[in-house]
Design a protein around this motif. Structure first.
Motif, PDB file in Angstrom:
ATOM      1  N   TRP A  31      31.747  40.339  55.641  1.00  0.00           N
ATOM      2  CA  TRP A  31      33.077  39.764  55.935  1.00  0.00           C
ATOM      3  C   TRP A  31      32.887  38.397  56.109  1.00  0.00           C
ATOM      4  O   TRP A  31      34.040  37.549  55.676  1.00  0.00           O
ATOM      5  N   GLU A  32      31.753  37.862  56.895  1.00  0.00           N
ATOM      6  CA  GLU A  32      31.823  36.285  57.373  1.00  0.00           C
ATOM      7  C   GLU A  32      31.737  35.726  56.011  1.00  0.00           C
ATOM      8  O   GLU A  32      31.974  34.484  55.869  1.00  0.00           O
ATOM      9  N   HIS A  33      31.331  36.272  54.914  1.00  0.00           N
ATOM     10  CA  HIS A  33      31.376  35.445  53.613  1.00  0.00           C
ATOM     11  C   HIS A  33      32.533  35.425  52.677  1.00  0.00           C
ATOM     12  O   HIS A  33      32.578  34.637  51.846  1.00  0.00           O
ATOM     13  N   LEU A  34      33.388  36.240  53.121  1.00  0.00           N
ATOM     14  CA  LEU A  34      34.581  36.389  52.425  1.00  0.00           C
ATOM     15  C   LEU A  34      35.318  35.225  52.726  1.00  0.00           C
ATOM     16  O   LEU A  34      35.575  34.780  53.804  1.00  0.00           O
ATOM     17  N   VAL A  35      35.963  34.333  51.497  1.00  0.00           N
ATOM     18  CA  VAL A  35      36.844  33.290  51.767  1.00  0.00           C
ATOM     19  C   VAL A  35      38.070  33.548  51.555  1.00  0.00           C
ATOM     20  O   VAL A  35      39.009  33.129  52.368  1.00  0.00           O
ATOM     21  N   ARG A  36      38.517  34.367  50.612  1.00  0.00           N
ATOM     22  CA  ARG A  36      39.969  34.929  50.457  1.00  0.00           C
ATOM     23  C   ARG A  36      39.943  36.168  49.505  1.00  0.00           C
ATOM     24  O   ARG A  36      38.870  36.443  48.678  1.00  0.00           O
ATOM     25  N   PHE A  37      41.016  36.879  49.373  1.00  0.00           N
ATOM     26  CA  PHE A  37      41.183  37.792  48.665  1.00  0.00           C
ATOM     27  C   PHE A  37      42.719  38.067  48.018  1.00  0.00           C
ATOM     28  O   PHE A  37      43.609  37.560  48.911  1.00  0.00           O
ATOM     29  N   GLY A  38      42.896  38.489  46.963  1.00  0.00           N
ATOM     30  CA  GLY A  38      44.426  38.854  46.606  1.00  0.00           C
ATOM     31  C   GLY A  38      44.689  40.173  47.203  1.00  0.00           C
ATOM     32  O   GLY A  38      43.961  41.025  47.717  1.00  0.00           O
ATOM     33  N   GLY A  39      46.156  40.193  47.165  1.00  0.00           N
ATOM     34  CA  GLY A  39      46.714  41.246  48.004  1.00  0.00           C
ATOM     35  C   GLY A  39      46.510  42.736  47.262  1.00  0.00           C
ATOM     36  O   GLY A  39      46.330  43.704  48.087  1.00  0.00           O
ATOM     37  N   ASP A  40      46.094  42.469  46.099  1.00  0.00           N
ATOM     38  CA  ASP A  40      45.902  43.802  45.231  1.00  0.00           C
ATOM     39  C   ASP A  40      44.178  44.069  45.041  1.00  0.00           C
ATOM     40  O   ASP A  40      43.938  44.955  44.549  1.00  0.00           O
ATOM     41  N   LEU A  41      43.518  43.114  45.884  1.00  0.00           N
ATOM     42  CA  LEU A  41      42.146  43.287  45.991  1.00  0.00           C
ATOM     43  C   LEU A  41      41.275  43.083  44.556  1.00  0.00           C
ATOM     44  O   LEU A  41      40.485  43.438  44.326  1.00  0.00           O
ATOM     45  N   GLU A  42      42.173  42.637  43.618  1.00  0.00           N
ATOM     46  CA  GLU A  42      41.689  42.676  42.297  1.00  0.00           C
ATOM     47  C   GLU A  42      41.113  41.228  42.154  1.00  0.00           C
ATOM     48  O   GLU A  42      40.226  40.681  41.189  1.00  0.00           O
ATOM     49  N   PHE A  43      41.073  40.272  43.180  1.00  0.00           N
ATOM     50  CA  PHE A  43      40.432  38.953  43.094  1.00  0.00           C
ATOM     51  C   PHE A  43      39.791  38.419  44.582  1.00  0.00           C
ATOM     52  O   PHE A  43      40.582  39.010  45.637  1.00  0.00           O
ATOM     53  N   LEU A  44      38.407  38.252  44.617  1.00  0.00           N
ATOM     54  CA  LEU A  44      37.856  38.112  45.765  1.00  0.00           C
ATOM     55  C   LEU A  44      37.117  36.705  45.564  1.00  0.00           C
ATOM     56  O   LEU A  44      36.730  36.435  44.346  1.00  0.00           O
ATOM     57  N   SER A  45      36.888  36.119  46.690  1.00  0.00           N
ATOM     58  CA  SER A  45      35.990  34.984  46.625  1.00  0.00           C
ATOM     59  C   SER A  45      34.887  34.988  47.930  1.00  0.00           C
ATOM     60  O   SER A  45      35.404  35.379  48.960  1.00  0.00           O
ATOM     61  N   PHE A  46      33.729  34.689  47.885  1.00  0.00           N
ATOM     62  CA  PHE A  46      32.834  34.695  48.705  1.00  0.00           C
ATOM     63  C   PHE A  46      32.049  33.372  48.696  1.00  0.00           C
ATOM     64  O   PHE A  46      31.741  32.767  47.764  1.00  0.00           O
ATOM     65  N   ILE A  60      35.148  36.327  41.855  1.00  0.00           N
ATOM     66  CA  ILE A  60      35.185  37.595  41.390  1.00  0.00           C
ATOM     67  C   ILE A  60      36.650  38.122  40.925  1.00  0.00           C
ATOM     68  O   ILE A  60      37.411  38.296  41.850  1.00  0.00           O
ATOM     69  N   GLN A  61      36.629  38.710  39.725  1.00  0.00           N
ATOM     70  CA  GLN A  61      37.907  39.302  39.248  1.00  0.00           C
ATOM     71  C   GLN A  61      37.643  40.621  38.923  1.00  0.00           C
ATOM     72  O   GLN A  61      36.745  41.049  38.290  1.00  0.00           O
ATOM     73  N   LEU A  62      38.545  41.766  39.500  1.00  0.00           N
ATOM     74  CA  LEU A  62      38.097  43.012  39.098  1.00  0.00           C
ATOM     75  C   LEU A  62      39.141  43.865  38.656  1.00  0.00           C
ATOM     76  O   LEU A  62      40.482  43.156  38.743  1.00  0.00           O
ATOM     77  N   ASP A  63      38.833  44.846  38.004  1.00  0.00           N
ATOM     78  CA  ASP A  63      39.813  45.511  37.219  1.00  0.00           C
ATOM     79  C   ASP A  63      40.021  46.807  38.080  1.00  0.00           C
ATOM     80  O   ASP A  63      39.280  47.032  38.645  1.00  0.00           O
ATOM     81  N   LYS A  64      41.168  47.472  37.665  1.00  0.00           N
ATOM     82  CA  LYS A  64      41.597  48.508  38.449  1.00  0.00           C
ATOM     83  C   LYS A  64      40.516  49.694  38.237  1.00  0.00           C
ATOM     84  O   LYS A  64      40.497  50.745  38.870  1.00  0.00           O
ATOM     85  N   THR A  65      39.947  49.776  37.022  1.00  0.00           N
ATOM     86  CA  THR A  65      39.105  50.568  36.540  1.00  0.00           C
ATOM     87  C   THR A  65      37.615  50.483  37.415  1.00  0.00           C
ATOM     88  O   THR A  65      36.749  51.373  37.151  1.00  0.00           O
ATOM     89  N   TYR A  66      37.448  49.612  37.997  1.00  0.00           N
ATOM     90  CA  TYR A  66      36.341  49.154  38.867  1.00  0.00           C
ATOM     91  C   TYR A  66      35.771  50.501  39.631  1.00  0.00           C
ATOM     92  O   TYR A  66      36.469  50.956  40.208  1.00  0.00           O
ATOM     93  N   PRO A  67      34.378  50.655  39.279  1.00  0.00           N
ATOM     94  CA  PRO A  67      33.275  49.927  38.794  1.00  0.00           C
ATOM     95  C   PRO A  67      32.994  50.464  37.480  1.00  0.00           C
ATOM     96  O   PRO A  67      31.899  49.762  36.911  1.00  0.00           O
ATOM     97  N   GLN A  68      33.936  51.040  36.497  1.00  0.00           N
ATOM     98  CA  GLN A  68      33.721  51.418  35.339  1.00  0.00           C
ATOM     99  C   GLN A  68      33.572  50.093  34.572  1.00  0.00           C
ATOM    100  O   GLN A  68      32.558  50.047  33.465  1.00  0.00           O
ATOM    101  N   LYS A  69      34.542  49.385  34.782  1.00  0.00           N
ATOM    102  CA  LYS A  69      34.377  47.837  33.722  1.00  0.00           C
ATOM    103  C   LYS A  69      33.930  46.950  34.768  1.00  0.00           C
ATOM    104  O   LYS A  69      34.325  46.760  35.888  1.00  0.00           O
ATOM    105  N   PRO A  70      32.717  46.112  34.382  1.00  0.00           N
ATOM    106  CA  PRO A  70      32.026  45.186  35.112  1.00  0.00           C
ATOM    107  C   PRO A  70      33.065  43.848  35.561  1.00  0.00           C
ATOM    108  O   PRO A  70      33.979  43.582  34.773  1.00  0.00           O
TER     109      PRO A  70
END
Length: 281
Positions: A31-46, A60-70
């Protein structure tokens, strides 16, 4: 109605599973590396620090089908790496791939930093770690635009000249004549000076630093290569005046010779003895 309810429950269950998965994988990264994240957790930055201490932000941009979709990755780098991914991969694997990518770019960033520090680079405020070009003022209203290969920064860069023809044409001829002698075992700055057959103008802060390390007696930064100087041959300045109104750097050898040349050196006896002791060590 039952179908709609079932669909809604399934979507909520999938979302809950997605959130739990992402939270657990953030925990693995730290968690110390996490800079921010979107409310839906589809966006993360470390925040990732490389081995040279440079701090990078990996988005990092995530799809709701994660981890099926990279996931997709973006960062302030000259080029992004190809993500290696499978359904068993996790965020920590992606972060590790990013770290490995940063290591491949260390030579490139060191080269760019040397250029920025040692040459008169224009538009510095517009530069970023993703920028592979540098516009350099080489004097006489002449600019050169260098494009450095991020994958092979020691190779010959692409070069474009800007300025009046009278000034640019002779410099361009030098470049065309000498660029085949660009050597990968030399530094970028050494190669550039050799190809253009001149020492390029340097920023004022570099000139000031050079003046500070030049000996206040012989006005040279380094002693000559001379067998009589023994281990001091070719040495740089090794003593700085404690007087704040002076603060000049000196070679111990030059100080000893200078003090010996003064007829009234009694007041400097203690100082001279200590210097002689250093000299004889």
């Amino acid at each position: 109605m039952d179908f709609i309810e079932q669909k809604r429950h399934k979507e909520l269950a999938n979302l809950s599973s997605f959130y739990r998965l992402v939270y657990s994988e953030i925990e693995e990264v730290g968690w110390e590396h996490l800079v921010r994240f979107g409310g839906d957790l589809e966006f993360l930055s470390f925040r990732i620090t490389d081995k040279k201490g440079r701090v990078h932000v990996m988005e990092i941009q995530l799809d709701k089908t994660y981890p099926q979709k990279p996931p997709s990755v973006s960062a302030e780098v000259p080029y992004i790496f190809n993500v290696k991914w499978s359904v068993k991969s996790r965020l920590k694997d992606l972060v590790q791939q990013f770290r490995e990518h940063l290591e491949k770019l260390q030579e490139f960033w060191s080269t760019m930093e040397d250029i920025d520090h040692s040459l008169c680079v224009t538009n510095k405020k517009e530069l970023s770690r993703a920028t592979t070009c540098r516009q350099i003022d080489i004097g006489n209203d002449c600019l050169i635009m260098l494009s450095i290969n991020a994958k092979d920064p020691s190779s010959l860069p692409e070069c474009r000249f800007m300025g009046s023809g009278l000034v640019v044409n002779p410099v361009r001829k030098l470049w065309l004549r000498n660029n085949k002698q660009w050597m990968k075992d030399k530094t970028f700055l050494e190669n550039l000076a050799f190809v253009l057959e001149t020492e390029l103008p340097r920023p004022s802060h570099v000139l000031e630093n050079d003046q500070q390390v030049e000996c206040g007696i012989c006005y040279a930064q380094y002693l000559p290569m001379d067998e009589e100087l023994g281990s001091r041959s070719g040495a740089g300045t090794d003593h700085t005046c404690d007087n704040t109104s002076c603060g000049r750097a000196f070679h111990t050898v030059c100080l000893v010779d200078w003090l010996r040349s003064i007829t009234t050196t009694r007041q400097y006896v203690d100082f001279l003895v200590s210097l002689a002791f250093i000299w004889l060590k």
